[in-house]
Design a protein around this motif. Structure first.
Motif, mmCIF file in Angstrom:
data_model
loop_
_atom_site.group_PDB
_atom_site.id
_atom_site.type_symbol
_atom_site.label_atom_id
_atom_site.label_comp_id
_atom_site.label_asym_id
_atom_site.label_seq_id
_atom_site.Cartn_x
_atom_site.Cartn_y
_atom_site.Cartn_z
ATOM 1 N N GLN A 160 4.363 8.470 -3.153
ATOM 2 C CA GLN A 160 4.194 8.589 -1.793
ATOM 3 C C GLN A 160 5.468 8.920 -1.101
ATOM 4 O O GLN A 160 5.349 9.748 -0.158
ATOM 5 C CB GLN A 160 3.545 7.376 -1.172
ATOM 6 C CG GLN A 160 2.141 6.934 -1.735
ATOM 7 C CD GLN A 160 0.951 8.068 -1.351
ATOM 8 O OE1 GLN A 160 1.275 9.003 -0.769
ATOM 9 N NE2 GLN A 160 -0.014 7.797 -1.701
ATOM 10 N N LEU A 173 0.850 -1.082 0.050
ATOM 11 C CA LEU A 173 0.090 0.025 -0.082
ATOM 12 C C LEU A 173 0.911 1.472 -0.036
ATOM 13 O O LEU A 173 0.301 2.251 -0.346
ATOM 14 C CB LEU A 173 -0.992 0.001 1.312
ATOM 15 C CG LEU A 173 -2.175 -0.977 1.278
ATOM 16 C CD1 LEU A 173 -3.056 -0.984 2.532
ATOM 17 C CD2 LEU A 173 -2.907 -0.580 0.029
ATOM 18 N N PHE A 211 2.926 2.166 -1.960
ATOM 19 C CA PHE A 211 3.262 2.418 -3.518
ATOM 20 C C PHE A 211 1.872 2.873 -4.222
ATOM 21 O O PHE A 211 1.881 2.836 -5.379
ATOM 22 C CB PHE A 211 3.835 1.310 -4.122
ATOM 23 C CG PHE A 211 5.216 0.735 -3.550
ATOM 24 C CD1 PHE A 211 6.201 1.660 -4.143
ATOM 25 C CD2 PHE A 211 5.415 -0.292 -2.851
ATOM 26 C CE1 PHE A 211 7.447 1.206 -3.685
ATOM 27 C CE2 PHE A 211 6.500 -0.453 -2.406
ATOM 28 C CZ PHE A 211 7.476 0.262 -2.706
ATOM 29 N N THR A 212 0.870 2.834 -3.256
ATOM 30 C CA THR A 212 -0.529 3.231 -3.919
ATOM 31 C C THR A 212 -1.064 4.403 -3.379
ATOM 32 O O THR A 212 -0.492 5.207 -2.280
ATOM 33 C CB THR A 212 -1.495 2.010 -3.775
ATOM 34 O OG1 THR A 212 -1.706 1.942 -2.246
ATOM 35 C CG2 THR A 212 -0.863 0.749 -4.191
ATOM 36 N N ARG A 213 -2.134 5.004 -3.747
ATOM 37 C CA ARG A 213 -3.038 5.777 -3.350
ATOM 38 C C ARG A 213 -4.409 5.495 -2.965
ATOM 39 O O ARG A 213 -5.164 4.794 -3.920
ATOM 40 C CB ARG A 213 -3.264 7.177 -4.282
ATOM 41 C CG ARG A 213 -3.743 8.229 -3.744
ATOM 42 C CD ARG A 213 -3.994 9.492 -4.642
ATOM 43 N NE ARG A 213 -2.818 10.008 -5.502
ATOM 44 C CZ ARG A 213 -2.573 9.754 -6.611
ATOM 45 N NH1 ARG A 213 -3.624 9.066 -7.550
ATOM 46 N NH2 ARG A 213 -1.578 10.262 -6.902
ATOM 47 N N TRP A 214 -4.719 5.406 -1.782
ATOM 48 C CA TRP A 214 -5.899 4.862 -1.198
ATOM 49 C C TRP A 214 -6.634 5.268 0.006
ATOM 50 O O TRP A 214 -5.741 5.749 0.774
ATOM 51 C CB TRP A 214 -5.710 3.397 -1.075
ATOM 52 C CG TRP A 214 -6.914 2.429 -0.620
ATOM 53 C CD1 TRP A 214 -8.321 2.563 -1.384
ATOM 54 C CD2 TRP A 214 -7.351 1.487 0.309
ATOM 55 N NE1 TRP A 214 -9.225 1.578 -0.900
ATOM 56 C CE2 TRP A 214 -8.288 0.967 0.273
ATOM 57 C CE3 TRP A 214 -6.338 1.206 1.420
ATOM 58 C CZ2 TRP A 214 -8.975 0.284 1.078
ATOM 59 C CZ3 TRP A 214 -6.992 0.243 2.362
ATOM 60 C CH2 TRP A 214 -8.024 -0.065 2.065
ATOM 61 N N GLY A 221 -2.029 5.399 1.686
ATOM 62 C CA GLY A 221 -0.844 5.183 1.082
ATOM 63 C C GLY A 221 0.462 5.985 1.639
ATOM 64 O O GLY A 221 1.553 5.306 1.694
ATOM 65 N N VAL A 254 -7.766 1.187 -5.454
ATOM 66 C CA VAL A 254 -6.467 1.490 -5.115
ATOM 67 C C VAL A 254 -5.703 1.776 -6.447
ATOM 68 O O VAL A 254 -5.671 0.864 -7.365
ATOM 69 C CB VAL A 254 -5.969 0.217 -4.511
ATOM 70 C CG1 VAL A 254 -4.703 0.268 -3.836
ATOM 71 C CG2 VAL A 254 -6.631 -0.094 -3.155
ATOM 72 N N THR A 255 -5.295 2.915 -6.157
ATOM 73 C CA THR A 255 -4.376 3.649 -7.458
ATOM 74 C C THR A 255 -2.811 3.184 -7.343
ATOM 75 O O THR A 255 -2.312 4.018 -6.256
ATOM 76 C CB THR A 255 -4.620 4.952 -7.675
ATOM 77 O OG1 THR A 255 -6.016 5.013 -7.984
ATOM 78 C CG2 THR A 255 -4.030 5.115 -9.259
ATOM 79 N N PHE A 256 -2.216 2.435 -8.151
ATOM 80 C CA PHE A 256 -0.830 2.364 -7.898
ATOM 81 C C PHE A 256 -0.115 3.678 -8.394
ATOM 82 O O PHE A 256 -0.154 3.851 -9.677
ATOM 83 C CB PHE A 256 -0.289 1.093 -8.675
ATOM 84 C CG PHE A 256 1.170 0.889 -8.722
ATOM 85 C CD1 PHE A 256 1.889 0.289 -7.686
ATOM 86 C CD2 PHE A 256 2.060 1.498 -9.674
ATOM 87 C CE1 PHE A 256 3.081 -0.060 -7.732
ATOM 88 C CE2 PHE A 256 3.350 1.134 -9.701
ATOM 89 C CZ PHE A 256 3.838 0.353 -8.466
ATOM 90 N N VAL A 257 0.923 4.038 -7.821
ATOM 91 C CA VAL A 257 1.544 5.245 -7.991
ATOM 92 C C VAL A 257 2.959 5.406 -7.853
ATOM 93 O O VAL A 257 3.626 6.359 -8.008
ATOM 94 C CB VAL A 257 0.971 6.538 -7.078
ATOM 95 C CG1 VAL A 257 -0.405 6.928 -7.179
ATOM 96 C CG2 VAL A 257 1.361 6.250 -5.676
#
Length: 314
Positions: free
Chosen positions: A70, A52, A54-57, A283, A63-66
């Motif tokens: 972060q 998590l 590496f994600t935006r949630w 995230g 759940v968006t992988f970014v």
């Protein structure tokens, strides 16, 4: 000839007794529940936290992988930098103060007749909840004209002006002092348990040679308890990284978060997860938690390498 034949034979395996066979049968039934609980409640959440990070949630929705976004936000956040510096301060300065007190009391208690009673008294603050300790020190260091805490009452009794101990620029030192006061007893107990294993004749020899208490500690106590000191340092590092309650109570008004300049990494994680900033940022919170794990790993590894010594037998 018979000896050569016997030497050439391979050692026969020991006979498997019924008792040993039953122990082997019970190994996995007793071990699997513990392994399952360990994986579900420790390994699983740790892996989920790393992922998590590496994600935006926000806790609901997709759940968006970014990627590393972060972590870039963490580096650009002033509150995270303050939290990181404050946490390092608690680890280094608080740890130094705690172990100085532990070493001093170790020298004093070793020859004291009522040392076990004193140990119990010194250990008592460690069993009090950090929230209760924070409230106690909040009353002691309160700065409120006409309703001063005990510390400012004593200052004014001596003709000195009252001080704002709990202001954001000063509260970190108050927390460090409170941590040293409440934690020293735990490490004194650990150190004294190790000192009790040292043969008394070593101290008697040192006294016959005219060694002072400090020389006895440096030449006898510290070398023979060095492995215990290293373990205590690891315990302090792990505990100091997670400091939350004491800062939350002393630096804040008690109903919401304290000023960001007083935060620790644990408070930063709490703010991004459950704080009043609006939509949760899990995230970012998980990325900060990963930084805490990395920080503990690096510090503990460095500490173990620095304190590595040859084991002394006695």
């Amino acid at each position: 000839m018979a000896q050569a034949v016997m030497a050439g034979r391979r050692a026969l395996p020991a006979a498997v007794t019924p008792h040993l066979r039953n122990r082997r049968r019970l190994f996995w039934p007793f071990t699997l529940p513990a392994i399952a609980l360990y994986v579900v409640f420790l390994v699983g959440p740790a892996v989920a936290t790393v992922v998590l990070g590496f994600t935006r949630w926000s806790g609901a929705g997709p759940v968006t992988f970014v990627g590393l976004e972060q972590y870039g936000r963490l580096l650009g956040s002033e509150s995270f930098r303050d939290a990181f510096v404050n946490t390092l301060g608690y680890i280094v300065v608080g740890g130094a103060g705690t172990f100085v007190f532990a070493f001093l009391f170790t020298m004093v208690l070793r020859g004291m007749r009522a040392s076990k009673t004193v140990r119990a008294i010194l250990f008592f603050p460690n069993i009090v909840a950090p929230v209760a300790l924070g409230m106690f020190f909040g009353f002691v260091f309160k700065y409120n004209p006409g309703r001063q805490g005990l510390a400012n009452f004593l200052l004014e009794s001596l003709g000195l002006p009252a001080a704002g101990f709990l202001r954001p620029e000063n509260v970190t030192w108050v927390v460090i002092g409170a941590l040293v006061w409440s934690s020293a007893g735990f490490y004194i107990t650990i150190m004294m348990a190790a000192v009790d294993r040292i043969p008394p004749y070593l101290y008697e020899d040192a006294e016959l040679c005219g060694a002072s208490p400090w020389q006895q500690f440096r030449a006898v106590t510290l070398p023979l308890t060095w492995d215990v000191v290293g373990i205590a340092g690891v315990l302090w590092t792990i505990g100091a990284v997670k400091i939350f309650e004491m800062v939350f109570v002393l630096a804040g008004p008690g109903t919401y978060l304290p000023p960001s300049r007083t935060w620790t990494l644990a408070i930063y994680v709490y703010d991004r997860s459950f704080g009043a900033q609006g939509t949760p940022e899990y995230g970012t919170a998980c990325a900060c938690a990963v930084v805490m794990i990395v920080l503990v790993t690096v510090l503990v590894t460095a500490l173990r390498r620095v304190m590595r010594r040859e084991r002394l037998e006695y």
